[in-house]
Design a protein around this motif. Sequence first.
Motif, mmCIF file in Angstrom:
data_model
loop_
_atom_site.group_PDB
_atom_site.id
_atom_site.type_symbol
_atom_site.label_atom_id
_atom_site.label_comp_id
_atom_site.label_asym_id
_atom_site.label_seq_id
_atom_site.Cartn_x
_atom_site.Cartn_y
_atom_site.Cartn_z
ATOM 1 N N ILE A 162 2.806 -36.054 25.402
ATOM 2 C CA ILE A 162 3.408 -35.599 26.654
ATOM 3 C C ILE A 162 4.872 -36.026 26.723
ATOM 4 O O ILE A 162 5.209 -37.174 26.424
ATOM 5 C CB ILE A 162 2.647 -36.183 27.865
ATOM 6 N N TRP A 163 5.715 -35.082 27.121
ATOM 7 C CA TRP A 163 7.102 -35.369 27.468
ATOM 8 C C TRP A 163 7.297 -34.937 28.919
ATOM 9 O O TRP A 163 6.927 -33.821 29.296
ATOM 10 C CB TRP A 163 8.073 -34.583 26.593
ATOM 11 N N SER A 164 7.862 -35.792 29.736
ATOM 12 C CA SER A 164 8.054 -35.462 31.150
ATOM 13 C C SER A 164 9.434 -35.929 31.590
ATOM 14 O O SER A 164 9.819 -37.074 31.346
ATOM 15 C CB SER A 164 6.972 -36.135 32.003
ATOM 16 N N ASP A 165 10.172 -35.017 32.235
ATOM 17 C CA ASP A 165 11.523 -35.329 32.709
ATOM 18 C C ASP A 165 11.755 -34.586 34.019
ATOM 19 O O ASP A 165 12.114 -33.410 34.023
ATOM 20 C CB ASP A 165 12.558 -34.913 31.665
ATOM 21 N N GLY A 166 11.515 -35.262 35.133
ATOM 22 C CA GLY A 166 11.673 -34.617 36.433
ATOM 23 C C GLY A 166 10.691 -33.472 36.585
ATOM 24 O O GLY A 166 9.477 -33.654 36.480
ATOM 25 N N ASP A 167 11.218 -32.258 36.806
ATOM 26 C CA ASP A 167 10.342 -31.098 36.961
ATOM 27 C C ASP A 167 10.091 -30.393 35.632
ATOM 28 O O ASP A 167 9.511 -29.313 35.594
ATOM 29 C CB ASP A 167 10.932 -30.114 37.979
ATOM 30 N N LYS A 168 10.513 -31.003 34.530
ATOM 31 C CA LYS A 168 10.294 -30.427 33.200
ATOM 32 C C LYS A 168 9.215 -31.227 32.472
ATOM 33 O O LYS A 168 9.156 -32.445 32.591
ATOM 34 C CB LYS A 168 11.592 -30.442 32.393
ATOM 35 N N TYR A 169 8.398 -30.520 31.716
ATOM 36 C CA TYR A 169 7.381 -31.216 30.931
ATOM 37 C C TYR A 169 7.008 -30.392 29.710
ATOM 38 O O TYR A 169 7.240 -29.174 29.649
ATOM 39 C CB TYR A 169 6.130 -31.495 31.770
ATOM 40 N N ALA A 170 6.434 -31.077 28.740
ATOM 41 C CA ALA A 170 5.883 -30.432 27.544
ATOM 42 C C ALA A 170 4.628 -31.188 27.151
ATOM 43 O O ALA A 170 4.601 -32.425 27.187
ATOM 44 C CB ALA A 170 6.897 -30.443 26.406
ATOM 45 N N VAL A 171 3.579 -30.445 26.792
ATOM 46 C CA VAL A 171 2.304 -31.046 26.399
ATOM 47 C C VAL A 171 1.857 -30.407 25.088
ATOM 48 O O VAL A 171 1.703 -29.183 25.012
ATOM 49 C CB VAL A 171 1.223 -30.841 27.485
ATOM 50 N N ARG A 172 1.646 -31.242 24.064
ATOM 51 C CA ARG A 172 1.163 -30.744 22.775
ATOM 52 C C ARG A 172 -0.289 -31.164 22.592
ATOM 53 O O ARG A 172 -0.619 -32.347 22.649
ATOM 54 C CB ARG A 172 2.015 -31.282 21.627
ATOM 55 N N GLN A 173 -1.160 -30.165 22.369
ATOM 56 C CA GLN A 173 -2.584 -30.422 22.188
ATOM 57 C C GLN A 173 -2.882 -30.821 20.745
ATOM 58 O O GLN A 173 -2.012 -30.778 19.869
ATOM 59 C CB GLN A 173 -3.386 -29.167 22.561
ATOM 60 N N ASP A 174 -4.154 -31.193 20.515
ATOM 61 C CA ASP A 174 -4.593 -31.583 19.172
ATOM 62 C C ASP A 174 -4.325 -30.501 18.135
ATOM 63 O O ASP A 174 -3.959 -30.790 16.992
ATOM 64 C CB ASP A 174 -6.100 -31.888 19.174
ATOM 65 N N ASP A 175 -4.535 -29.239 18.532
ATOM 66 C CA ASP A 175 -4.404 -28.141 17.573
ATOM 67 C C ASP A 175 -2.962 -27.688 17.388
ATOM 68 O O ASP A 175 -2.700 -26.691 16.709
ATOM 69 C CB ASP A 175 -5.269 -26.955 18.003
ATOM 70 N N GLY A 176 -2.019 -28.395 17.996
ATOM 71 C CA GLY A 176 -0.614 -28.051 17.846
ATOM 72 C C GLY A 176 -0.074 -27.147 18.930
ATOM 73 O O GLY A 176 1.141 -26.908 19.000
ATOM 74 N N THR A 177 -0.943 -26.625 19.793
ATOM 75 C CA THR A 177 -0.487 -25.764 20.886
ATOM 76 C C THR A 177 0.433 -26.553 21.811
ATOM 77 O O THR A 177 0.072 -27.629 22.293
ATOM 78 C CB THR A 177 -1.682 -25.213 21.681
ATOM 79 N N LEU A 178 1.610 -26.017 22.047
ATOM 80 C CA LEU A 178 2.622 -26.697 22.859
ATOM 81 C C LEU A 178 2.909 -25.872 24.104
ATOM 82 O O LEU A 178 3.324 -24.715 24.009
ATOM 83 C CB LEU A 178 3.906 -26.894 22.054
ATOM 84 N N THR A 179 2.684 -26.462 25.277
ATOM 85 C CA THR A 179 2.986 -25.805 26.546
ATOM 86 C C THR A 179 4.200 -26.485 27.163
ATOM 87 O O THR A 179 4.224 -27.711 27.303
ATOM 88 C CB THR A 179 1.793 -25.889 27.508
ATOM 89 N N VAL A 180 5.204 -25.687 27.524
ATOM 90 C CA VAL A 180 6.466 -26.231 28.031
ATOM 91 C C VAL A 180 6.838 -25.532 29.335
ATOM 92 O O VAL A 180 6.701 -24.312 29.458
ATOM 93 C CB VAL A 180 7.616 -26.048 27.011
ATOM 94 N N ASN A 181 7.301 -26.319 30.283
ATOM 95 C CA ASN A 181 7.880 -25.785 31.517
ATOM 96 C C ASN A 181 9.191 -26.524 31.734
ATOM 97 O O ASN A 181 9.195 -27.739 31.944
ATOM 98 C CB ASN A 181 6.932 -26.000 32.702
ATOM 99 N N ASN A 182 10.306 -25.796 31.640
ATOM 100 C CA ASN A 182 11.611 -26.445 31.795
ATOM 101 C C ASN A 182 12.187 -26.279 33.192
ATOM 102 O O ASN A 182 13.380 -26.495 33.415
ATOM 103 C CB ASN A 182 12.598 -25.934 30.744
ATOM 104 N N GLY A 183 11.335 -25.893 34.140
ATOM 105 C CA GLY A 183 11.793 -25.714 35.508
ATOM 106 C C GLY A 183 12.285 -24.316 35.792
ATOM 107 O O GLY A 183 12.333 -23.897 36.947
ATOM 108 N N GLY A 184 12.644 -23.592 34.746
ATOM 109 C CA GLY A 184 13.086 -22.214 34.910
ATOM 110 C C GLY A 184 12.171 -21.239 34.204
ATOM 111 O O GLY A 184 11.939 -20.128 34.673
ATOM 112 N N ARG A 185 11.632 -21.668 33.072
ATOM 113 C CA ARG A 185 10.718 -20.825 32.302
ATOM 114 C C ARG A 185 9.542 -21.669 31.825
ATOM 115 O O ARG A 185 9.652 -22.892 31.681
ATOM 116 C CB ARG A 185 11.420 -20.214 31.084
ATOM 117 N N LYS A 186 8.443 -20.985 31.579
ATOM 118 C CA LYS A 186 7.255 -21.645 31.044
ATOM 119 C C LYS A 186 6.742 -20.816 29.876
ATOM 120 O O LYS A 186 6.658 -19.590 29.971
ATOM 121 C CB LYS A 186 6.180 -21.767 32.128
#
Length: 524
Positions: A162-186
Amino acid sequence: MDNPESRLSEYIDALNAEHEPEKHQGIADTPEMEKLLATIRLVRTLREPALPDPGYPQRLALSVASTLRLVEQNPKPGGRIFEKAPGHSGFRWMPPAVAVLVAGLLLFVVLTSWTGLNGLFNHDVAYAMEKAVAQLSDYHGVLEIRSENAAGEEWMTRRVEIWSDGDKYAVRQDDGTLTVNNGGRKWQVRPQSKEVALLPPAPDPSRHDFDLRDESKRAQQYPHVVAGTELIAGRQATKLEISPPGGSTYYLWIDMETNLPVQLQTAMQNALRSTSTFVSFEPNTQISPGIFTCQPPEGYKVVEEDPGQLAATVEEAAAISRLSPLPPQEAPDRVYAYQDRIVLDYGDTTIVETAAQGSFEPVSNSALGTAAGGPLEVWRERLRWRQGGIEIQAEGARRVELARQIAADLTLPDAGTNLLNKAQVKVPVDMEIVKADQRQVDGGHAPWQLDPLQVSLTFVNLQVTPEGITGEPKIPASSFKQVANNGVEAVVEVASGPVKQVYLERLVRQDETGIWSVVGYDRR
C-alpha cells in the motif's frame, strides 16, 4: 562524614528505601558534595514511583472511618478534633468539617489511584493514536491478512502493498494487480490480461482492509481497555481490547513508538477470524510521484469502464451529462461528468446526482428524515433524497453541511423522539434471546433481522399462522411500509391482516449493525 564514598553510598541506600536522608545525615558538607547529591536525586526520579503495599487502601479507609467517628462523637457546635502538629509532640485543634473534607480527599485520591488510572491510561492510548493518525501525511507499507479457525489453524489469505498520500493511494495485490487513485483518475493495471482499466474515480469505496482512520475512530467510539503489550512485526505494541455494544470483542494493536495502528484482529465468527498486520510500515515517507502517474506499460491495452470525464465547471459537466444538477453553494474540488450522472468531489465528501426514475424507495434499514418536502434516507454516512427531478446522494464527513446547501429544509431523524409510546399492545422481550440473536447476525446468520420490514413481516404472519410460516406468507411483503425510523425506533404500517402497525426498536446496538425487535403493535 569524612569518607565521601560512604556518604554517597548511604545516601543512595536511603533514597532507595524511600527515606529522607537529609533528616538523618544533614545537609552536604561542601558545594561539590551538594552537586553530587542533587545529581543522585535527579537520577532517582527516573525510577518508577514506589507504590504503597496492597493493604494500604484498607488501612487508610480504617483511618478515615476513625476520623469520621471522632466527628460523630463530638457533634456540638464549635467542637474540635485533635490533630498532631507537624514537628511537635503536642496536638492542635481541627474543625470537624475540615477533618471530614481532608479525610474524604485522602480517600478519593487513593481510590482514584487504584480504580481510575487504568481508565485514564486506556483513554490516553486511544487519544494518542487519534492524534498520530491525524498527523499522518503519507505512508508505505505491506499488509498481511491471515485467517484462523477455531482449531487454531492459521493461513495467509493475501498480502498487499500500500502507498497512501493524502487523497491518493495505490494498492498492489498478490497477483500483481495494481489499483491506483491519484485524486483525479483511477485505474487498475492487470498483468494477467495485459490491460489498464480506467475506472470511475468517485465515489470510491474503502481503499483497503485496514483503514487507519476508521479504526482510530472506532477505538474512540467503543468501550476499550488495554490488554497488555506484545511484539508485532518486530515492534512493541499496546494491545487494545475493543467491545462494541452488543457485539463481539475484537483487538487492535498500536505501535508504542509511533502511536499508529499496526494490527487488527476481528472476533471469531463462523469459526473463523481474520488478522491484518502491517509487517512493514513507513509513516510520513517520501513516496515517488511516479506511483500515482497513469503510464500504461508497453503492450498493455487500455480499457475504459465508464471512467467519466473531469470537467472544469459544473456547467460543463451538465452539458456533457445532459443533466440539470443542483450543486451546493460551495464549489467542489473536482467535477466528474458521466453519461448518466454528475459527481461533485469535495475531498472527504462526494455528491452524486442522477435523473430521478420511478418511485423513491429508501433502504428498508435506513433512518428517515425529510428534505425538499419529501423523504430523506439516512444510511451510515450517506444521505439520499429527491429534489427537482434529480436524485441526490451525499456521502462523507460533510454530507449534512453540503446537503443543506442544496435542500435548506433538510431535517435529520431525531433519535430522542419516542415512536413507541402509542403502541396499543406491548410485546414482552427476553433480552438474553435478543443478545443471542445479535451475536448470530454478527456471525453472518439471519441477516433479515437487520431489516425492520422483514422483522415485521415475520411477526405479523406468525400472528396469523402461529404454527409457523410455510410457503408464501399470508400477508405479503408488499403490504408492509416503513412510515417512521429515527435510527433507534421504527414504525411499520401493514395494509392488511389483523395488525395495523408494528413498533420496533434496536435494543442491543443503536446503529446499522443492530438488529430490530418488535416491542409493540396496533390491532386493526
